[in-house]
Design a protein around this motif. Sequence first.
Motif, PDB file in Angstrom:
ATOM      1  N   LEU A  61      39.130  30.511  23.487  1.00  0.00           N
ATOM      2  CA  LEU A  61      39.855  30.600  24.717  1.00  0.00           C
ATOM      3  C   LEU A  61      41.126  29.985  24.879  1.00  0.00           C
ATOM      4  O   LEU A  61      42.333  30.344  25.206  1.00  0.00           O
ATOM      5  CB  LEU A  61      38.447  29.423  25.901  1.00  0.00           C
ATOM      6  CG  LEU A  61      39.168  29.990  27.162  1.00  0.00           C
ATOM      7  CD1 LEU A  61      38.457  31.164  27.490  1.00  0.00           C
ATOM      8  CD2 LEU A  61      38.099  28.969  27.585  1.00  0.00           C
ATOM      9  N   LEU A  62      41.336  29.000  24.146  1.00  0.00           N
ATOM     10  CA  LEU A  62      42.830  28.046  24.906  1.00  0.00           C
ATOM     11  C   LEU A  62      43.606  28.606  23.138  1.00  0.00           C
ATOM     12  O   LEU A  62      45.272  28.904  24.040  1.00  0.00           O
ATOM     13  CB  LEU A  62      42.840  26.780  24.138  1.00  0.00           C
ATOM     14  CG  LEU A  62      41.611  25.865  25.340  1.00  0.00           C
ATOM     15  CD1 LEU A  62      42.148  24.332  24.730  1.00  0.00           C
ATOM     16  CD2 LEU A  62      42.091  26.532  26.821  1.00  0.00           C
ATOM     17  N   GLY A  63      43.805  28.927  22.047  1.00  0.00           N
ATOM     18  CA  GLY A  63      44.710  29.435  21.178  1.00  0.00           C
ATOM     19  C   GLY A  63      45.777  30.350  21.150  1.00  0.00           C
ATOM     20  O   GLY A  63      46.612  30.342  21.090  1.00  0.00           O
ATOM     21  N   PRO A  64      44.540  31.640  21.417  1.00  0.00           N
ATOM     22  CA  PRO A  64      45.785  32.726  21.681  1.00  0.00           C
ATOM     23  C   PRO A  64      46.385  32.115  23.805  1.00  0.00           C
ATOM     24  O   PRO A  64      47.555  33.341  23.932  1.00  0.00           O
ATOM     25  CB  PRO A  64      45.475  33.900  22.676  1.00  0.00           C
ATOM     26  CG  PRO A  64      43.594  33.128  21.971  1.00  0.00           C
ATOM     27  CD  PRO A  64      43.846  31.719  22.117  1.00  0.00           C
ATOM     28  N   LEU A  65      46.376  31.167  24.173  1.00  0.00           N
ATOM     29  CA  LEU A  65      47.228  30.792  25.424  1.00  0.00           C
ATOM     30  C   LEU A  65      48.657  31.397  25.425  1.00  0.00           C
ATOM     31  O   LEU A  65      49.229  31.623  26.297  1.00  0.00           O
ATOM     32  CB  LEU A  65      46.861  29.873  26.393  1.00  0.00           C
ATOM     33  CG  LEU A  65      45.574  30.494  27.003  1.00  0.00           C
ATOM     34  CD1 LEU A  65      45.390  28.680  27.560  1.00  0.00           C
ATOM     35  CD2 LEU A  65      45.080  31.654  27.640  1.00  0.00           C
ATOM     36  N   PRO A  66      49.616  30.430  24.308  1.00  0.00           N
ATOM     37  CA  PRO A  66      50.880  30.349  24.330  1.00  0.00           C
ATOM     38  C   PRO A  66      51.272  31.809  24.213  1.00  0.00           C
ATOM     39  O   PRO A  66      52.806  32.309  24.808  1.00  0.00           O
ATOM     40  CB  PRO A  66      50.985  29.148  22.613  1.00  0.00           C
ATOM     41  CG  PRO A  66      49.852  28.828  23.252  1.00  0.00           C
ATOM     42  CD  PRO A  66      48.288  29.602  23.341  1.00  0.00           C
TER      43      PRO A  66
END
Length: 250
Positions: A61-66
């Motif tokens: 969930l968090l990994g692709p945010l950047p």
Amino acid sequence: MLEALAGVFETDGLLWLMMGVVAAGLVRGFAGFGSGMIIMPVASAVLSPVAAVTFMMMAELLGPLPNLPAAWREGAPRDVARLMIGAVITVPIGILCLSVMDANFFGWVVSISVGILLALLMTGWRYKGELTPKLTVVTGGLGGFMGGFAGVPGPPVIMLYMSSRLPIAVIRANFLLYLLAIDVVMIAVFFVLDLFVWKIALLGLMAGIPNVIANMIGARLFNPNAEVIFRRVAYLVIALSAIIGLPIWK
């Protein structure tokens, strides 16, 4: 919730799960896809099916945010929206089948199908038709079912776009947007159906931190002009997923 938090670091196979998350983040940051294909075989080896899918979607969930702003600019959000129309319908069906369908049989079907499609791609086969809205919706629906059932929503969409003539930057961006959106849908369905294994969900969320870092490193390695390298990495990930997914390893 406190009990779940206290038991996070006692999870069996914790080191293997973290190694899988880091490897998945590097591949996802570079290619835009492939994380579920790496995480799920590792998670399935040490967790129950529902727990493994829970870990995968929370860790991703968090990994692709950047990389999300760049993907939104470079991709085709309208096409991704069509994929999600199909996925929203079929994700709940896949999740409901998760506990009733024979996992070994499904593993054979997925691995053999992916292997056949990979062979077609590597021999030079390309989809020469138009990526029509109907085809896109149907492909998203198939991906949604596979995501809900086995935590791997990527193969149908990967095969569709990797066989197309679209620029690799657009393909990569669409992968990232689609996979992030389907994770959100799956999390919502798991919550509604009360399927969360909370200890594993918390572990997956915590694993999102090294996943973010790995995604950023992978994105720095991506070169939109290196199409040959991009396709070779994509083919390698698909091949490994087909081999690792075979039930003979379980």
